[in-house]
Design an enzyme around this catalytic site. Sequence first.
Site, short mmCIF file in Angstrom:
data_model
loop_
_atom_site.label_atom_id
_atom_site.label_comp_id
_atom_site.label_asym_id
_atom_site.label_seq_id
_atom_site.Cartn_x
_atom_site.Cartn_y
_atom_site.Cartn_z
N HIS A 144 37.46 26.28 -58.92
CA HIS A 144 38.59 25.39 -59.17
C HIS A 144 39.88 26.14 -59.47
O HIS A 144 40.96 25.70 -59.09
CB HIS A 144 38.22 24.49 -60.36
CG HIS A 144 39.16 23.38 -60.63
ND1 HIS A 144 39.25 22.26 -59.83
CD2 HIS A 144 40.04 23.18 -61.64
CE1 HIS A 144 40.15 21.43 -60.34
NE2 HIS A 144 40.65 21.96 -61.44
N SER A 154 44.71 21.01 -59.85
CA SER A 154 43.90 19.94 -60.40
C SER A 154 44.68 18.63 -60.43
O SER A 154 45.18 18.19 -59.40
CB SER A 154 43.38 20.35 -61.79
OG SER A 154 42.29 19.55 -62.17
N ASP A 166 34.46 24.97 -55.67
CA ASP A 166 34.81 23.90 -56.59
C ASP A 166 34.23 22.59 -56.08
O ASP A 166 34.40 22.25 -54.91
CB ASP A 166 36.34 23.79 -56.69
CG ASP A 166 36.79 22.66 -57.59
OD1 ASP A 166 36.08 22.35 -58.55
OD2 ASP A 166 37.87 22.10 -57.33
#
Length: 502
Positions: free
Chosen positions: A468, A223, A411
């Site tokens: 994700h 991330s 994601d």
Amino acid sequence: MNARSLTPLLLLLSISTLLPSSFQNPSTKLYPGSSHRFAETLIRDLNLIPGIQEIDGDSPADDPSSPRLVERKLKLDILGDIGSGISIEELGQHAGYYQLNHTHAAKMFYFFFESRGSSSDPVVLWLTGGPGCSSELALFYENGPFNIADNLSLIWNDYGWDKASNIIYVDQPTGTGFSYSKDIRDLRYNEKGVSNDLYDFLQAFFEAHPKFLKNEFYITGESYAGHYIPAVTERVHRGNKEKEGLQINLKGFAIGNGLTNPSIQYGAYADYAYSMGLIGEAAHKKISKIYPICELGIKLCGSSGVITCFASYVLCNSIFTSILLVAGNINYYDIRKKCEGELCYDFSNMEKFLNQKAVRDSLGVGDRKFVSCNTLVYEALITDWMKNLEVGIPALIEDGIKLLVYAGEYDLICNWLGNFRWVESMEWSGQQAYSAAPMLPFTVDGEESGQLKTFGPLSFLKVYNAGHMVPMDQPKAALAMLKRWTKGSLEYEEHTSLVAEI
């Protein structure tokens, strides 16, 4: 006002003519009208925040005569089979604080888990993004030695990355998780501060654990760590080259569903959403018109902008919010799912576990309450958001430090398409050969689990059936990826099965 000072304002005004009417007058509480609330809400959404709490209670006592790094061995009650020939008594599991150099009063908290395999396994540093989200999110829900059950019991994770590495989870920047400072001046506003703090921590860590200094070292995370990881890798590599301290055996860095080159990645939002059926052709065309102004904003942000970087943040994230207004109640970390509650995931068991007094006592954090994601940290880094961290990567891979970029296919927030595009467009000596390389199947136990493109030190892996957080959604594939990558080849499956021994 001169023309240059007007630029951010003109950018903000120009975007309003391109936004869908539903975005200009949002009816949902998720997208408030003011610029400040808009930015704040977007940061909260983008950072996977599982509940914001203020730190209260007394901090651990400071003793000027104590060493800068204070670590204690943990004795955790973990259920199930350890999955190793090493007994729980022999296994080293640690937690500690490091009093950071070059700060006023900052202490960095970390967990360190020795390998369930061999002490000669690589040392892996894991960084969760945010900015401001604790790496305990990965520890308890993704690739840590154990998972947490609904009754708050810990259960051995058959696919924890400690089965193939000695792994460190750090709460950073200062203010994240259990890390803290008594001085507001210790907040970090850019990657220079972030990387310097982590370099200082690593120097102290290896000084305290000299037997691991010669082990291969890898920097990983996901991330917003797409910003942290290249910066920290460059800092460690530079420290080695300039012989600043202990020579860390840096071999590679891996970015999972990361934000690294915003200019390219924000350009992929509408295309990804359209290809996955989240928006139709008309919405795709309309939302795509926002991108040229977003791209201009990022260019003006450059490497040192402030006002222009905030303006570009608001501009570019209007692409993302426009998609959500069309797509509806999706979990933008995994578009196969609905967003359950305001934050899409429920990580409350981790908070409950870490805020138990007995747990806090065993970790040595005193009465300090655990904070999953800290609003102050992410607000401090808001002007760092649109900086391009890809620019320093070519020099690293030219020096033989390998890079793996991997991404779960479902994601939206840091989607595989945007990551694929920035890796593909990166200029380095092997760019043409990498571009010409085929996409190969990535198989685990004979089953195709993704698609791999690789040449020399650079690899890209699209992981099937994952969002994700790849290690949470596909733990077996994620462990296989780590093992093969650190051993030198992602292309070929090992003959030994990764199925847990039970």
